[in-house]
Structures are given as structure tokens and as C-alpha cells.
Motif scaffolding. Structure first.
Motif, PDB file in Angstrom:
ATOM      1  N   LEU A 137     111.437  39.975  -6.068  1.00 24.10           N
ATOM      2  CA  LEU A 137     112.067  40.448  -7.292  1.00 24.10           C
ATOM      3  C   LEU A 137     111.022  41.133  -8.160  1.00 24.10           C
ATOM      4  CD1 LEU A 137     114.618  40.415  -9.186  1.00 24.10           C
ATOM      5  CD2 LEU A 137     113.718  38.274 -10.118  1.00 24.10           C
ATOM      6  N   GLU A 138     111.368  42.297  -8.696  1.00 25.75           N
ATOM      7  CA  GLU A 138     110.517  43.010  -9.651  1.00 25.75           C
ATOM      8  C   GLU A 138     111.261  43.094 -10.966  1.00 25.75           C
ATOM      9  OE1 GLU A 138     108.429  46.657  -8.321  1.00 25.75           O
ATOM     10  OE2 GLU A 138     109.657  46.387  -6.519  1.00 25.75           O
ATOM     11  N   SER A 139     110.542  42.899 -12.053  1.00 28.44           N
ATOM     12  CA  SER A 139     111.171  43.030 -13.359  1.00 28.44           C
ATOM     13  C   SER A 139     110.189  43.629 -14.351  1.00 28.44           C
ATOM     14  CB  SER A 139     111.658  41.674 -13.871  1.00 28.44           C
ATOM     15  OG  SER A 139     110.570  40.838 -14.174  1.00 28.44           O
ATOM     16  N   VAL A 140     110.751  44.190 -15.403  1.00 32.32           N
ATOM     17  CA  VAL A 140     109.973  44.716 -16.512  1.00 32.32           C
ATOM     18  C   VAL A 140     110.290  43.821 -17.704  1.00 32.32           C
ATOM     19  CG1 VAL A 140     109.539  46.682 -18.018  1.00 32.32           C
ATOM     20  CG2 VAL A 140     110.158  47.056 -15.618  1.00 32.32           C
ATOM     21  N   GLY A 141     109.280  43.090 -18.163  1.00 31.09           N
ATOM     22  CA  GLY A 141     109.457  42.231 -19.326  1.00 31.09           C
ATOM     23  C   GLY A 141     109.175  43.016 -20.594  1.00 31.09           C
ATOM     24  N   VAL A 142     110.130  43.005 -21.502  1.00 31.81           N
ATOM     25  CA  VAL A 142     109.987  43.713 -22.772  1.00 31.81           C
ATOM     26  C   VAL A 142     110.271  42.715 -23.887  1.00 31.81           C
ATOM     27  CG1 VAL A 142     110.837  45.601 -24.213  1.00 31.81           C
ATOM     28  CG2 VAL A 142     110.772  45.869 -21.727  1.00 31.81           C
ATOM     29  N   GLY A 143     109.275  42.506 -24.742  1.00 32.52           N
ATOM     30  CA  GLY A 143     109.496  41.532 -25.800  1.00 32.52           C
ATOM     31  C   GLY A 143     108.354  41.429 -26.766  1.00 32.52           C
ATOM     32  N   GLU A 144     108.089  40.194 -27.173  1.00 33.49           N
ATOM     33  CA  GLU A 144     107.096  39.948 -28.206  1.00 33.49           C
ATOM     34  C   GLU A 144     106.353  38.648 -27.927  1.00 33.49           C
ATOM     35  OE1 GLU A 144     110.151  37.968 -31.437  1.00 33.49           O
ATOM     36  OE2 GLU A 144     109.963  40.154 -31.376  1.00 33.49           O
ATOM     37  N   ILE A 145     105.167  38.567 -28.501  1.00 31.81           N
ATOM     38  CA  ILE A 145     104.354  37.360 -28.419  1.00 31.81           C
ATOM     39  C   ILE A 145     103.993  36.964 -29.845  1.00 31.81           C
ATOM     40  CG2 ILE A 145     102.172  36.371 -27.637  1.00 31.81           C
ATOM     41  CD1 ILE A 145     102.315  38.283 -25.258  1.00 31.81           C
ATOM     42  N   THR A 146     104.143  35.685 -30.132  1.00 31.70           N
ATOM     43  CA  THR A 146     103.824  35.161 -31.447  1.00 31.70           C
ATOM     44  C   THR A 146     102.435  34.521 -31.415  1.00 31.70           C
ATOM     45  OG1 THR A 146     106.156  34.750 -31.909  1.00 31.70           O
ATOM     46  CG2 THR A 146     104.553  33.570 -33.273  1.00 31.70           C
ATOM     47  N   TYR A 147     101.648  34.837 -32.433  1.00 29.56           N
ATOM     48  CA  TYR A 147     100.326  34.240 -32.637  1.00 29.56           C
ATOM     49  C   TYR A 147     100.314  33.571 -34.005  1.00 29.56           C
ATOM     50  CZ  TYR A 147      98.557  37.034 -28.724  1.00 29.56           C
ATOM     51  OH  TYR A 147      98.335  37.580 -27.482  1.00 29.56           O
ATOM     52  N   GLU A 148      99.498  32.529 -34.142  1.00 30.83           N
ATOM     53  CA  GLU A 148      99.339  31.851 -35.422  1.00 30.83           C
ATOM     54  C   GLU A 148      97.856  31.686 -35.728  1.00 30.83           C
ATOM     55  OE1 GLU A 148     100.200  27.503 -37.370  1.00 30.83           O
ATOM     56  OE2 GLU A 148     101.759  28.344 -36.078  1.00 30.83           O
ATOM     57  N   CYS A 149      97.489  31.918 -36.980  1.00 28.46           N
ATOM     58  CA  CYS A 149      96.114  31.732 -37.420  1.00 28.46           C
ATOM     59  C   CYS A 149      95.877  30.226 -37.586  1.00 28.46           C
ATOM     60  CB  CYS A 149      95.880  32.481 -38.733  1.00 28.46           C
ATOM     61  SG  CYS A 149      94.186  32.351 -39.355  1.00 28.46           S
ATOM     62  N   ARG A 150      94.951  29.680 -36.791  1.00 29.34           N
ATOM     63  CA  ARG A 150      94.686  28.235 -36.789  1.00 29.34           C
ATOM     64  C   ARG A 150      93.190  27.979 -36.749  1.00 29.34           C
ATOM     65  NH1 ARG A 150      98.789  25.840 -32.138  1.00 29.34           N
ATOM     66  NH2 ARG A 150     100.717  26.521 -33.114  1.00 29.34           N
ATOM     67  N   ASP A 151      92.843  26.707 -37.014  1.00 27.32           N
ATOM     68  CA  ASP A 151      91.458  26.286 -36.852  1.00 27.32           C
ATOM     69  C   ASP A 151      91.061  26.433 -35.394  1.00 27.32           C
ATOM     70  OD1 ASP A 151      90.907  25.533 -39.519  1.00 27.32           O
ATOM     71  OD2 ASP A 151      91.918  23.609 -39.216  1.00 27.32           O
ATOM     72  N   LYS A 152      89.866  26.904 -35.178  1.00 23.82           N
ATOM     73  CA  LYS A 152      89.343  27.067 -33.825  1.00 23.82           C
ATOM     74  C   LYS A 152      88.972  25.682 -33.278  1.00 23.82           C
ATOM     75  CE  LYS A 152      86.380  30.337 -31.515  1.00 23.82           C
ATOM     76  NZ  LYS A 152      85.420  31.421 -31.739  1.00 23.82           N
ATOM     77  N   ALA A 153      89.406  25.393 -32.061  1.00 17.23           N
ATOM     78  CA  ALA A 153      89.120  24.092 -31.448  1.00 17.23           C
ATOM     79  C   ALA A 153      87.614  23.882 -31.330  1.00 17.23           C
ATOM     80  CB  ALA A 153      89.765  24.011 -30.074  1.00 17.23           C
ATOM     81  N   ASN A 154      87.170  22.711 -31.691  1.00 17.92           N
ATOM     82  CA  ASN A 154      85.754  22.319 -31.572  1.00 17.92           C
ATOM     83  C   ASN A 154      84.795  23.230 -32.322  1.00 17.92           C
ATOM     84  OD1 ASN A 154      86.529  20.201 -29.802  1.00 17.92           O
ATOM     85  ND2 ASN A 154      86.581  21.674 -28.120  1.00 17.92           N
ATOM     86  N   ALA A 155      85.284  23.877 -33.382  1.00 15.29           N
ATOM     87  CA  ALA A 155      84.415  24.744 -34.188  1.00 15.29           C
ATOM     88  C   ALA A 155      84.804  24.591 -35.660  1.00 15.29           C
ATOM     89  CB  ALA A 155      84.538  26.193 -33.735  1.00 15.29           C
ATOM     90  N   PRO A 156      84.357  23.527 -36.301  1.00 19.39           N
ATOM     91  CA  PRO A 156      84.732  23.277 -37.701  1.00 19.39           C
ATOM     92  C   PRO A 156      84.448  24.478 -38.598  1.00 19.39           C
ATOM     93  CG  PRO A 156      83.453  21.442 -36.804  1.00 19.39           C
ATOM     94  CD  PRO A 156      83.408  22.547 -35.784  1.00 19.39           C
ATOM     95  N   GLY A 157      85.444  24.777 -39.446  1.00 15.19           N
ATOM     96  CA  GLY A 157      85.295  25.862 -40.410  1.00 15.19           C
ATOM     97  C   GLY A 157      85.598  27.246 -39.857  1.00 15.19           C
TER      98      GLY A 157
ATOM     99  N   ALA B 166      92.004  31.603 -45.587  1.00 10.73           N
ATOM    100  CA  ALA B 166      92.982  32.049 -46.583  1.00 10.73           C
ATOM    101  C   ALA B 166      94.367  32.296 -45.990  1.00 10.73           C
ATOM    102  CB  ALA B 166      92.483  33.316 -47.281  1.00 10.73           C
ATOM    103  N   ASN B 167      94.442  32.690 -44.724  1.00 18.22           N
ATOM    104  CA  ASN B 167      95.762  32.949 -44.125  1.00 18.22           C
ATOM    105  C   ASN B 167      96.072  31.992 -42.972  1.00 18.22           C
ATOM    106  OD1 ASN B 167      93.962  34.219 -42.343  1.00 18.22           O
ATOM    107  ND2 ASN B 167      95.310  35.967 -41.979  1.00 18.22           N
ATOM    108  N   LYS B 168      95.390  30.860 -42.947  1.00 15.31           N
ATOM    109  CA  LYS B 168      95.666  29.849 -41.930  1.00 15.31           C
ATOM    110  C   LYS B 168      97.145  29.470 -41.986  1.00 15.31           C
ATOM    111  CE  LYS B 168      93.186  26.176 -42.304  1.00 15.31           C
ATOM    112  NZ  LYS B 168      92.246  25.072 -42.233  1.00 15.31           N
ATOM    113  N   GLY B 169      97.772  29.366 -40.831  1.00 13.23           N
ATOM    114  CA  GLY B 169      99.198  29.068 -40.759  1.00 13.23           C
ATOM    115  C   GLY B 169     100.077  30.296 -40.684  1.00 13.23           C
ATOM    116  N   GLN B 170      99.517  31.466 -40.981  1.00 17.03           N
ATOM    117  CA  GLN B 170     100.282  32.710 -40.918  1.00 17.03           C
ATOM    118  C   GLN B 170     100.608  33.027 -39.460  1.00 17.03           C
ATOM    119  OE1 GLN B 170      98.436  36.039 -42.912  1.00 17.03           O
ATOM    120  NE2 GLN B 170      99.570  37.526 -41.690  1.00 17.03           N
ATOM    121  N   ARG B 171     101.832  33.464 -39.220  1.00 15.05           N
ATOM    122  CA  ARG B 171     102.256  33.881 -37.880  1.00 15.05           C
ATOM    123  C   ARG B 171     102.430  35.386 -37.851  1.00 15.05           C
ATOM    124  NH1 ARG B 171     105.861  29.781 -34.449  1.00 15.05           N
ATOM    125  NH2 ARG B 171     104.486  27.992 -34.667  1.00 15.05           N
TER     126      ARG B 171
END
Length: 180
Positions: free
Chosen positions: A46-66, A160-165
């Protein structure tokens, strides 16, 4: 899929070289990076063309405080055939491909390989057994190729924008493979 549909999708001029390259990409794997090639003993089902969107969120970086970074939240896409007819959908997490007939698969990423700048990387996924009977039954691998867009936003991710999607558009070919 006929030659005209493939060439139209790829947006290229009609030529023997272009045709051979496109057919090789979909069926022969020769133009793909080694890490994302499907093991021998499998056929494209099967071949398909996926057309859509990806959501990202501004978060704390794992194992990198601040420190902060854009975190991949999940995709939402329609899977279409080369003529634009809907075959199913792709969403997550977990990464789930669902055919119009209701059959679904999830999978585990095995490898990625760089694509062109500004585009998601190529990807090889090992499929879990399908849920339900239908188009996804027997699929053992999924490849993501011919990617356009989908990378994390260019906006700064700060305290300042942590949590923004942010939602970014993307397109990719998803190739589904089953054992011979």
C-alpha cells in the motif's frame, strides 16, 4: 498507481530518468538511505500520501534544568492515494495508521535518516500486528519518505512561552510493506 499519477505527485517532468528514479524509490529501495530500507523478503502492499499537521509544545528540556525546547506532541494526517482519495488516517501518540476499513497498526521506530533541510527525516517503523481485519492486516514495516515540512517551529522556545503549542503542516509518503 500509473506512471502519470506518480509523476504528477512528484511534480516532475516526464522523462525516462525521472520515471526510473521514482519507480526505484517506491519499489526498489535503491535511492533510499540504508538505515530506512525495508529488509528483503517484503513487498510493497500500500502507498499513501499523508497530508496533515504536527503539533509541538514548548517544554522544559529533559535532563537540562533551565533549558527549553520544542517537544513533538503528535501528528494528525489524512492518508490519501495518488489520486487524492482518502485511504485512512495517521495520528498519535502512539503512532497509529488506520485504514478506512477500520483496521489499524501501531509501530516502533527502527531508524531515521536525514531528508532535505526543513523537512522531517525519513523513517522506518516496525509494525505491530494489526487490530481488525482489512488493509493493515499483514503489514510488517512502514516507511516515511518524500517528506515536506513538519519540523519544529522556527519560533523561539523560552521560559516565557513555555506551554505554548504550535502546529506545523507537513506531507509525507507512507509506504506499507508485508512479508512475501
Amino acid at each position: 498507481m500509473n506512471t502519470r499519477q506518480l509523476l504528477c505527485h512528484l511534480g516532475t517532468a516526464l522523462s525516462a530518468t525521472c520515471l526510473m528514479s521514482a519507480m526505484s524509490l517506491a519499489h526498489g529501495q535503491t535511492n533510499l538511505p540504508d538505515p530506512i530500507k525495508v529488509p528483503s523478503g517484503h513487498k510493497l502492499v500500500l502507498e499513501s500520501v499523508g497530508v496533515g499537521e504536527i503539533t509541538y509544545e514548548c517544554r522544559d528540556k529533559a535532563n537540562a534544568p533551565g533549558q527549553t525546547e520544542w517537544f513533538f506532541v503528535g501528528p494528525k494526517a489524512t492518508l490519501n492515494d495518488r489520486d487524492g482519495k482518502m485511504l485512512g488516517s495517521y495520528f498519535g501518540p502512539p503512532a497509529t495508521w488506520q485504514a478506512k476499513d477500520g483496521s489499524t497498526i501501531t509501530g516502533t521506530q527502527l531508524a531515521v535518516a536525514p531528508s532535505s533541510s526543513g523537512n522531517l527525516p525519513y523513517q522506518l517503523v516496525k509494525a505491530n500486528p494489526a487490530q481488525g481485519k482489512g488493509a493493515m492486516t499483514g503489514v510488517s514495516y512502514i516507511q516515511r519518505v518524500a517528506t515536506r515540512g513538519g519540523v519544529a517551529p522556527g519560533l523561539a522556545c523560552t521560559a516565557a512561552n513555555k506551554g505554548q503549542r504550535e502546529v506545523v503542516n507537513y506531507q509525507a509518503d507512507y509506504l506499507f510493506w508485508a512479508a512475501n
